[in-house]
Scaffold this motif. Sequence first.
Motif, PDB file in Angstrom:
ATOM      1  N   GLU A 150     -33.945  16.715 -34.249  1.00 18.95           N
ATOM      2  CA  GLU A 150     -32.602  17.037 -34.730  1.00 18.95           C
ATOM      3  C   GLU A 150     -31.728  15.793 -34.884  1.00 18.95           C
ATOM      4  O   GLU A 150     -30.920  15.722 -35.804  1.00 18.95           O
ATOM      5  CB  GLU A 150     -31.949  18.089 -33.830  1.00 18.95           C
ATOM      6  CG  GLU A 150     -32.625  19.434 -34.011  1.00 18.95           C
ATOM      7  CD  GLU A 150     -31.825  20.615 -33.503  1.00 18.95           C
ATOM      8  OE1 GLU A 150     -30.660  20.452 -33.072  1.00 18.95           O
ATOM      9  OE2 GLU A 150     -32.386  21.729 -33.530  1.00 18.95           O
ATOM     10  N   ILE A 181     -30.347  14.258 -38.780  1.00 18.08           N
ATOM     11  CA  ILE A 181     -28.971  14.479 -38.355  1.00 18.08           C
ATOM     12  C   ILE A 181     -28.132  15.219 -39.389  1.00 18.08           C
ATOM     13  O   ILE A 181     -27.122  15.843 -39.028  1.00 18.08           O
ATOM     14  CB  ILE A 181     -28.304  13.141 -37.939  1.00 18.08           C
ATOM     15  CG1 ILE A 181     -27.074  13.364 -37.067  1.00 18.08           C
ATOM     16  CG2 ILE A 181     -27.990  12.274 -39.144  1.00 18.08           C
ATOM     17  CD1 ILE A 181     -27.359  13.826 -35.682  1.00 18.08           C
ATOM     18  N   ASN A 182     -28.526  15.192 -40.641  1.00 18.75           N
ATOM     19  CA  ASN A 182     -27.750  15.905 -41.662  1.00 18.75           C
ATOM     20  C   ASN A 182     -27.706  17.407 -41.394  1.00 18.75           C
ATOM     21  O   ASN A 182     -26.830  18.098 -41.891  1.00 18.75           O
ATOM     22  CB  ASN A 182     -28.282  15.617 -43.067  1.00 18.75           C
ATOM     23  CG  ASN A 182     -29.683  16.152 -43.266  1.00 18.75           C
ATOM     24  OD1 ASN A 182     -30.525  16.082 -42.379  1.00 18.75           O
ATOM     25  ND2 ASN A 182     -29.949  16.673 -44.443  1.00 18.75           N
ATOM     26  N   LYS A 183     -28.635  17.895 -40.585  1.00 17.20           N
ATOM     27  CA  LYS A 183     -28.633  19.312 -40.188  1.00 17.20           C
ATOM     28  C   LYS A 183     -27.901  19.510 -38.863  1.00 17.20           C
ATOM     29  O   LYS A 183     -27.799  20.627 -38.388  1.00 17.20           O
ATOM     30  CB  LYS A 183     -30.063  19.829 -40.085  1.00 17.20           C
ATOM     31  CG  LYS A 183     -30.811  19.772 -41.401  1.00 17.20           C
ATOM     32  CD  LYS A 183     -32.240  20.240 -41.234  1.00 17.20           C
ATOM     33  CE  LYS A 183     -32.995  20.118 -42.541  1.00 17.20           C
ATOM     34  NZ  LYS A 183     -34.385  20.512 -42.403  1.00 17.20           N
ATOM     35  N   HIS A 184     -27.434  18.429 -38.266  1.00 18.28           N
ATOM     36  CA  HIS A 184     -26.705  18.406 -37.000  1.00 18.28           C
ATOM     37  C   HIS A 184     -27.617  18.739 -35.821  1.00 18.28           C
ATOM     38  O   HIS A 184     -28.727  19.229 -35.986  1.00 18.28           O
ATOM     39  CB  HIS A 184     -25.484  19.320 -37.033  1.00 18.28           C
ATOM     40  CG  HIS A 184     -24.481  18.865 -38.045  1.00 18.28           C
ATOM     41  ND1 HIS A 184     -23.457  18.025 -37.735  1.00 18.28           N
ATOM     42  CD2 HIS A 184     -24.375  19.125 -39.367  1.00 18.28           C
ATOM     43  CE1 HIS A 184     -22.752  17.780 -38.808  1.00 18.28           C
ATOM     44  NE2 HIS A 184     -23.287  18.436 -39.831  1.00 18.28           N
ATOM     45  N   SER A 195     -28.173  21.056 -32.814  1.00 12.30           N
ATOM     46  CA  SER A 195     -27.730  22.401 -32.429  1.00 12.30           C
ATOM     47  C   SER A 195     -27.300  22.431 -30.965  1.00 12.30           C
ATOM     48  O   SER A 195     -27.774  21.650 -30.139  1.00 12.30           O
ATOM     49  CB  SER A 195     -28.848  23.408 -32.656  1.00 12.30           C
ATOM     50  OG  SER A 195     -29.914  23.178 -31.743  1.00 12.30           O
ATOM     51  N   ASN A 196     -26.405  23.358 -30.659  1.00  8.61           N
ATOM     52  CA  ASN A 196     -25.991  23.557 -29.268  1.00  8.61           C
ATOM     53  C   ASN A 196     -27.183  23.922 -28.395  1.00  8.61           C
ATOM     54  O   ASN A 196     -27.283  23.464 -27.262  1.00  8.61           O
ATOM     55  CB  ASN A 196     -24.919  24.643 -29.178  1.00  8.61           C
ATOM     56  CG  ASN A 196     -23.577  24.169 -29.700  1.00  8.61           C
ATOM     57  OD1 ASN A 196     -23.284  22.978 -29.698  1.00  8.61           O
ATOM     58  ND2 ASN A 196     -22.765  25.106 -30.149  1.00  8.61           N
ATOM     59  N   TYR A 218     -29.288  20.751 -27.644  1.00 11.62           N
ATOM     60  CA  TYR A 218     -28.534  19.866 -26.762  1.00 11.62           C
ATOM     61  C   TYR A 218     -28.424  20.450 -25.353  1.00 11.62           C
ATOM     62  O   TYR A 218     -28.637  19.753 -24.358  1.00 11.62           O
ATOM     63  CB  TYR A 218     -27.140  19.573 -27.324  1.00 11.62           C
ATOM     64  CG  TYR A 218     -26.417  18.566 -26.472  1.00 11.62           C
ATOM     65  CD1 TYR A 218     -26.613  17.207 -26.666  1.00 11.62           C
ATOM     66  CD2 TYR A 218     -25.587  18.983 -25.426  1.00 11.62           C
ATOM     67  CE1 TYR A 218     -25.984  16.276 -25.853  1.00 11.62           C
ATOM     68  CE2 TYR A 218     -24.964  18.056 -24.609  1.00 11.62           C
ATOM     69  CZ  TYR A 218     -25.160  16.713 -24.828  1.00 11.62           C
ATOM     70  OH  TYR A 218     -24.550  15.793 -24.013  1.00 11.62           O
TER      71      TYR A 218
END
Length: 144
Positions: free
Chosen positions: A94, A98-101, A103-104, A107
Amino acid sequence: MKSRIVIPTVAPEAYQALMNLEKYISTTSLTPVHKELIKIRASQINGCAYCINMHTADARKYGVSEQRIYLLSAWREADIYSEEEKVILALTEEVTLINKHVSNEVYENAARLFDEKYLAEIILMIITINAWNRIGITTGMRAS
């Protein structure tokens, strides 16, 4: 391939700054296996043959089996990685994409398993290998 720029020659101060980050990473509490799994997986995603070649050889030196190296691109379907390794690999993917961020869920899984210092070291390792991948790919470094 046509010869491309050699960053250490034309921008030695910038290259040294990245080397200093690499030197810092070498002093962290990250296990050698965790470091190499991160380096290989990010390099696979980015398509950096030079780094894949280097870090699979390094992983073998640290005792990572051929099977674990071969299955790394399909780690979700392989039962040979620990829970910690799977969380590290998910975070590596992820952050690299990184363009997809980030996710919570990914993380929070990492934050649950690792203390803040180790998590920071994981993130810095992921960022560092991504920088090396981008230098290697952009400047045409080749695996030999």
